[in-house]
Design a protein around this motif. Structure first.
Motif, PDB file in Angstrom:
ATOM      1  N   UNK A 261      -2.183  48.987  69.393  1.00 22.97           N
ATOM      2  CA  UNK A 261      -1.990  50.061  68.419  1.00 22.97           C
ATOM      3  C   UNK A 261      -2.561  51.376  68.891  1.00 22.97           C
ATOM      4  N   UNK A 262      -3.660  51.325  69.650  1.00 19.25           N
ATOM      5  CA  UNK A 262      -4.269  52.555  70.135  1.00 19.25           C
ATOM      6  C   UNK A 262      -3.373  53.329  71.076  1.00 19.25           C
ATOM      7  N   UNK A 263      -2.670  52.614  71.943  1.00 26.48           N
ATOM      8  CA  UNK A 263      -1.761  53.294  72.876  1.00 26.48           C
ATOM      9  C   UNK A 263      -0.608  53.936  72.110  1.00 26.48           C
ATOM     10  N   UNK A 264      -0.055  53.205  71.139  1.00 26.00           N
ATOM     11  CA  UNK A 264       1.036  53.752  70.328  1.00 26.00           C
ATOM     12  C   UNK A 264       0.569  55.011  69.601  1.00 26.00           C
ATOM     13  N   UNK A 265      -0.630  54.947  69.018  1.00 28.57           N
ATOM     14  CA  UNK A 265      -1.162  56.091  68.283  1.00 28.57           C
ATOM     15  C   UNK A 265      -1.338  57.307  69.195  1.00 28.57           C
ATOM     16  N   UNK A 266      -1.774  57.065  70.428  1.00 31.00           N
ATOM     17  CA  UNK A 266      -1.958  58.171  71.360  1.00 31.00           C
ATOM     18  C   UNK A 266      -0.619  58.797  71.745  1.00 31.00           C
ATOM     19  N   UNK A 267       0.395  57.961  71.957  1.00 28.89           N
ATOM     20  CA  UNK A 267       1.722  58.491  72.260  1.00 28.89           C
ATOM     21  C   UNK A 267       2.244  59.324  71.090  1.00 28.89           C
ATOM     22  N   UNK A 268       2.007  58.848  69.870  1.00 31.20           N
ATOM     23  CA  UNK A 268       2.462  59.586  68.692  1.00 31.20           C
ATOM     24  C   UNK A 268       1.706  60.898  68.512  1.00 31.20           C
ATOM     25  N   UNK A 269       0.520  61.002  69.097  1.00 33.43           N
ATOM     26  CA  UNK A 269      -0.285  62.214  68.955  1.00 33.43           C
ATOM     27  C   UNK A 269       0.297  63.398  69.718  1.00 33.43           C
ATOM     28  N   UNK A 270       1.304  63.132  70.555  1.00 35.08           N
ATOM     29  CA  UNK A 270       1.991  64.223  71.248  1.00 35.08           C
ATOM     30  C   UNK A 270       2.857  65.018  70.273  1.00 35.08           C
ATOM     31  N   UNK A 271       3.173  64.412  69.138  1.00 37.17           N
ATOM     32  CA  UNK A 271       4.136  64.987  68.204  1.00 37.17           C
ATOM     33  C   UNK A 271       3.820  66.419  67.763  1.00 37.17           C
ATOM     34  N   UNK A 272       2.570  66.779  67.417  1.00 45.27           N
ATOM     35  CA  UNK A 272       2.323  68.160  66.987  1.00 45.27           C
ATOM     36  C   UNK A 272       2.755  69.213  68.000  1.00 45.27           C
ATOM     37  N   UNK A 273       2.559  68.936  69.274  1.00 50.65           N
ATOM     38  CA  UNK A 273       2.989  69.887  70.302  1.00 50.65           C
ATOM     39  C   UNK A 273       4.513  69.994  70.334  1.00 50.65           C
ATOM     40  N   UNK A 274       5.185  68.841  70.227  1.00 50.00           N
ATOM     41  CA  UNK A 274       6.653  68.839  70.246  1.00 50.00           C
ATOM     42  C   UNK A 274       7.203  69.571  69.029  1.00 50.00           C
ATOM     43  N   UNK A 275       6.625  69.306  67.854  1.00 48.75           N
ATOM     44  CA  UNK A 275       7.083  69.949  66.626  1.00 48.75           C
ATOM     45  C   UNK A 275       6.863  71.457  66.683  1.00 48.75           C
ATOM     46  N   UNK A 276       5.722  71.876  67.215  1.00 50.93           N
ATOM     47  CA  UNK A 276       5.446  73.312  67.315  1.00 50.93           C
ATOM     48  C   UNK A 276       6.507  74.013  68.160  1.00 50.93           C
ATOM     49  N   UNK A 277       6.914  73.374  69.259  1.00 47.21           N
ATOM     50  CA  UNK A 277       7.932  73.971  70.132  1.00 47.21           C
ATOM     51  C   UNK A 277       9.307  73.962  69.460  1.00 47.21           C
TER      52      UNK A 277
ATOM     53  N   UNK B 289      -3.996  75.004  70.333  1.00 45.33           N
ATOM     54  CA  UNK B 289      -5.368  74.543  70.537  1.00 45.33           C
ATOM     55  C   UNK B 289      -5.645  73.316  69.678  1.00 45.33           C
ATOM     56  N   UNK B 290      -5.244  73.395  68.396  1.00 43.71           N
ATOM     57  CA  UNK B 290      -5.470  72.277  67.478  1.00 43.71           C
ATOM     58  C   UNK B 290      -4.703  71.039  67.924  1.00 43.71           C
ATOM     59  N   UNK B 291      -3.439  71.215  68.333  1.00 39.25           N
ATOM     60  CA  UNK B 291      -2.622  70.075  68.751  1.00 39.25           C
ATOM     61  C   UNK B 291      -3.174  69.446  70.030  1.00 39.25           C
ATOM     62  N   UNK B 292      -3.581  70.269  70.988  1.00 42.36           N
ATOM     63  CA  UNK B 292      -4.133  69.752  72.246  1.00 42.36           C
ATOM     64  C   UNK B 292      -5.469  69.059  72.019  1.00 42.36           C
ATOM     65  N   UNK B 293      -6.308  69.664  71.183  1.00 40.24           N
ATOM     66  CA  UNK B 293      -7.592  69.043  70.844  1.00 40.24           C
ATOM     67  C   UNK B 293      -7.370  67.718  70.130  1.00 40.24           C
ATOM     68  N   UNK B 294      -6.380  67.688  69.236  1.00 36.71           N
ATOM     69  CA  UNK B 294      -6.086  66.462  68.516  1.00 36.71           C
ATOM     70  C   UNK B 294      -5.617  65.354  69.440  1.00 36.71           C
ATOM     71  N   UNK B 295      -4.770  65.688  70.425  1.00 39.93           N
ATOM     72  CA  UNK B 295      -4.295  64.694  71.387  1.00 39.93           C
ATOM     73  C   UNK B 295      -5.458  64.113  72.180  1.00 39.93           C
TER      74      UNK B 295
ATOM     75  N   UNK C  22      10.017  57.427  70.050  1.00 41.30           N
ATOM     76  CA  UNK C  22       9.724  57.482  68.616  1.00 41.30           C
ATOM     77  C   UNK C  22       9.093  58.819  68.249  1.00 41.30           C
ATOM     78  N   UNK C  23       8.208  59.308  69.104  1.00 43.41           N
ATOM     79  CA  UNK C  23       7.567  60.602  68.864  1.00 43.41           C
ATOM     80  C   UNK C  23       8.593  61.726  68.834  1.00 43.41           C
ATOM     81  N   UNK C  24       9.509  61.732  69.798  1.00 41.34           N
ATOM     82  CA  UNK C  24      10.528  62.779  69.869  1.00 41.34           C
ATOM     83  C   UNK C  24      11.486  62.701  68.683  1.00 41.34           C
ATOM     84  N   UNK C  25      11.852  61.472  68.300  1.00 45.65           N
ATOM     85  CA  UNK C  25      12.774  61.285  67.178  1.00 45.65           C
ATOM     86  C   UNK C  25      12.157  61.793  65.876  1.00 45.65           C
TER      87      UNK C  25
END
Length: 298
Positions: free
Chosen positions: A85-101, A117-123, A148-151
């Motif tokens: 679950x930790x790996x999945x959660x980390x992959x999903x943490x990329x989402x804020x950067x993708x959404x911002x773009x 800054x917030x999205x990178x710090x969160x990742x 899943x993150x991109x979708x």
């Protein structure tokens, strides 16, 4: 602040998904689990509200249901069955950067430096919370997690762009039905007949369906309508923190100083994203979208 807190409840609830999947649900049935998580509660809600999408919203709901529910659930559970679950959660943490773009390109939401800054710090913080030296990787699982993150990022931005043409719970039920029914034939063809369900399985599906899907997605879609897309995405970082606390409380897993520090950094990244009016008023693109009735009370 009320809108932020209500929206934050959705990822906090979603943090229970990893625990429920491993402790309550049938093993290695990602498509079946995804369909059962979405379709029954969606059909119940639809039967209660008795309102169907019309006109342009027929295809829009199909697209949003596929992105936010059907395809996302299938990819998420594929990753959850193949990765910790930790790996999945980390992959999903990329989402804020993708959404911002994406929001920059599609919604003309000009990203501020503090958003990145917030999205990178969160990742980075999520990595501290969930990753460890013994973590294992699976190629298919990683690809599914990234997809899943991109979708979900695309679904979040399009939901913001198009708004909604019905009250919140009706809009939620449309997407749950569209996504859940899309998954059913694939589940039968690829995974075969449904497994025999135990009482534990039914309890797990009940929680994921009513709370983890019906209630959580209603709160999430409400937040998309009230806040900037990038702000909503950053709140998603609360999911792995919630999962970590659940492991600590229910599975008696110990917490390291690094994990506690990572959780504090997640909260710090969310606070950074809220500085100086990051929150949007209710007179945004979402409510002014063509055909929208989002100004109706939720």
């Amino acid at each position: 602040m009320r809108d932020v807190l209500l929206t934050a409840l959705a990822p906090i609830i979603w943090g229970t998904t990893y625990f429920v999947t491993t402790q309550f649900l049938p093993p290695n049935r990602p498509l079946f689990v995804s369909a059962i998580r979405a379709a029954p509660i969606g059909l119940l809600m639809l039967a209660g509200f008795r309102e169907l999408p019309k006109g342009i919203w027929l295809w829009r709901v199909s697209v949003l249901g596929t992105l936010n529910i059907g395809l996302f659930f299938a990819l998420l559970f594929t990753a959850a069955y193949r990765l910790p679950g930790g790996v999945v959660a980390t992959l999903m943490a990329i989402q804020p950067l993708v959404v911002a773009l994406l929001a920059w390109v599609i919604l003309a939401e000009h990203p501020r430096l503090r958003t990145f800054i917030a999205a990178s710090l969160g990742l980075f913080a999520v990595g501290l919370v969930v990753l460890g030296p013994a973590v294992r990787f699976d190629t298919v699982g990683v690809i599914a997690g990234v997809a899943a993150t991109l979708v979900m990022a695309c679904g979040t931005v399009l939901t913001k762009r198009w708004g909604r043409s019905a009250p919140l719970l009706v809009f939620t039920s449309w997407q749950l039905v569209a996504g859940g029914l899309m998954l059913l034939p694939f589940a039968f063809v690829i995974e075969g007949a449904p497994p025999q369900l135990t009482t534990m399985n039914l309890l797990g599906f009940g929680w994921l369906g009513m709370v983890g899907t019906g209630i959580a997605y209603a709160l999430w879609f409400r937040g998309i309508g009230k806040l900037k897309a990038s702000t909503v995405a950053i709140l998603g970082l609360l999911s792995p923190v919630s999962a970590m606390l659940l492991d600590f409380l229910l599975l008696k897993k110990s917490l390291t100083r690094m994990q506690i520090g990572g959780a504090a950094l997640v909260l710090g990244s969310i606070l950074i994203s809220q500085l100086r009016g990051e929150e949007e008023s209710s007179t945004t693109l979402y409510q002014n979208a063509p055909g929208s009735r989002a100004s109706k009370p939720d």
